[in-house]
Design a protein around this motif. Structure first.
Motif, short mmCIF file in Angstrom:
data_model
loop_
_atom_site.label_atom_id
_atom_site.label_comp_id
_atom_site.label_asym_id
_atom_site.label_seq_id
_atom_site.Cartn_x
_atom_site.Cartn_y
_atom_site.Cartn_z
N THR A 188 35.03 34.24 59.05
CA THR A 188 34.18 33.06 59.01
C THR A 188 35.06 31.85 58.68
O THR A 188 36.18 32.00 58.20
CB THR A 188 33.09 33.18 57.93
N ARG A 189 34.51 30.64 58.90
CA ARG A 189 35.29 29.44 58.56
C ARG A 189 35.58 29.38 57.07
O ARG A 189 36.70 29.04 56.67
CB ARG A 189 34.53 28.19 59.02
N LYS A 190 34.61 29.71 56.24
CA LYS A 190 34.86 29.74 54.80
C LYS A 190 35.86 30.83 54.46
O LYS A 190 36.69 30.67 53.55
CB LYS A 190 33.55 29.97 54.05
N VAL A 192 38.44 31.82 56.08
CA VAL A 192 39.85 31.48 56.35
C VAL A 192 40.28 30.18 55.68
O VAL A 192 41.47 29.82 55.74
CB VAL A 192 40.12 31.39 57.87
N SER A 193 39.34 29.50 55.01
CA SER A 193 39.71 28.22 54.39
C SER A 193 40.72 28.42 53.27
O SER A 193 41.65 27.62 53.10
CB SER A 193 38.46 27.50 53.85
N ARG A 196 44.24 28.78 54.63
CA ARG A 196 44.92 27.52 54.98
C ARG A 196 45.49 26.86 53.74
O ARG A 196 46.61 26.33 53.75
CB ARG A 196 43.95 26.59 55.69
N ASP A 221 34.90 39.15 66.05
CA ASP A 221 35.45 38.90 64.72
C ASP A 221 36.97 38.95 64.75
O ASP A 221 37.66 38.11 64.14
CB ASP A 221 34.93 39.93 63.71
N PHE A 224 38.42 35.90 66.45
CA PHE A 224 38.31 34.72 65.59
C PHE A 224 39.45 34.69 64.58
O PHE A 224 40.11 33.65 64.39
CB PHE A 224 36.97 34.73 64.86
N GLU A 227 42.75 33.87 66.19
CA GLU A 227 42.81 32.45 66.54
C GLU A 227 43.11 31.59 65.32
O GLU A 227 43.84 30.60 65.40
CB GLU A 227 41.48 32.03 67.16
N GLN A 228 42.56 31.96 64.17
CA GLN A 228 42.66 31.14 62.97
C GLN A 228 43.95 31.37 62.19
O GLN A 228 44.49 30.43 61.59
CB GLN A 228 41.45 31.40 62.05
#
Length: 326
Positions: A188-190, A192-193, A196, A221, A224, A227-228
């Motif tokens: 999810t975006r959260k 992988v935050s 980063r 999944d 994703f 990609e991240q």
């Protein structure tokens, strides 16, 4: 080998760190497992009941003993009271080794029989209501950092640390104390935050960082995460009935863990062992000194009334060949 598990809260880092500890124990390897999270759940994940987990000795409560022991006869350290969490070892300091018995382990480590092997479990101790407004959690994790600074570990010896959630690890230099860091990320975006944030801050310190994708349910999944996080994605872990049973307090024998998840733990093990040949002991010691001098100037000198930078032994490099006093 020193291994950190990090990730956002709820990512599954404690579960994965406990599975990795079990995996190592099942191979017969010597293991020290340390719960350095603000929420203390590693003991329960390793099979302790609530009362047993609550009764574990807290490293933070034994900090005076830890300092006194590690100081040894180091002439650069005037007293144990002048040591802070980043104090580096030097000539005369006592060091910790994974396989030995010593007063620090006697006071702070609980031996556990686990999956055919044995581990030592150590915990920082919980952050309680009594600490609010009067204490910083890093005063508790400081005991872990001080021990890691004085730890000499070799090939096929393992220290696994379940770190505090999110990017809070950057509040000290402890994030540089590991041979490899596994960042557990959901797709999810959260999820992988935190990756980063960790990647950006750790880049300048040469931290070996690999991502373990957790709760991965299918190709979308996996795509994703690729990609991240790109090539930092090491392996993924999916649903586990074994873990669900463990979370209910009824773990089956570890050998019954699903084959795919057992293979994933093997990938982690291989990645850890591969870092041994990459060890740079001079850099490790240099980074230890960097954070100590930084803390000395920002708060340590004022708090202790001493020039803590003078504790640095310029000729000392922490490595397996160092002989410490008895």
């Amino acid at each position: 080998m020193k291994i950190a598990f990090v990730g956002k809260g709820g990512s599954g880092k404690t579960t994965l760190s406990s599975l990795f500890v079990r995996h190592l124990a099942a191979t017969g390897a010597p293991v020290v497992a340390i719960d350095a999270d603000i929420n203390q759940h590693l003991g329960a994940a390793l099979g302790l009941d609530e009362a047993e987990a609550a009764g574990l000795p807290a490293m933070g409560e034994h900090l005076p003993l830890i300092k006194k022991y590690l100081r040894g006869t180091n002439p650069r350290i005037a007293s144990a009271e002048k040591m802070i969490k980043t104090t580096p070892p030097g000539e005369g300091s006592r060091l910790l080794r994974v396989r030995e018995d010593n007063p620090v382990y006697d006071a702070c480590a609980r031996p556990m029989e686990l999956d055919g092997g044995a581990v030592r479990l150590m915990v920082t101790g919980p952050f309680t209501d009594a600490d609010l407004g009067v204490a910083c959690y890093h005063s508790k994790t400081g005991a872990v950092e001080l021990c890691l600074n004085h730890l000499v570990d070799g090939r096929d010896e393992y220290v696994v640390v379940d770190m505090t959630a999110g990017s809070d690890s950057f509040a000290s230099g402890m994030f540089t104390r590991f041979d490899i860091t596994f960042l557990v990320a959901e797709p999810t975006r959260k999820g992988v935050s935190v990756y980063r944030q960790y990647k950006e801050y750790a880049r300048d310190f040469g931290v070996a960082l690999k991502v373990v994708g957790n709760k991965v349910q299918g190709p979308d999944d996996l795509d994703f995460l690729r990609e991240q996080v790109g090539d930092d994605l090491l392996v993924t872990v999916g649903h586990s009935d074994w873990v669900r049973a463990m979370e209910k307090g009824r773990p089956p024998r570890f050998e019954l863990l699903e084959d795919a998840n057992r293979r994933a733990l093997g990938v982690l093990h291989t990645a850890v062992d591969a870092t041994y040949e990459l060890r740079d002991r001079e850099r490790y010691t240099r980074q230890m000194v960097h954070f100590h001098v930084k803390n000395a100037h920002s708060w340590g000198n004022e708090r202790t009334g001493a020039d803590l930078a003078a504790q640095v032994d310029p000729g000392f490099v922490l490595g397996e060949g160092v002989v410490a006093p008895a």
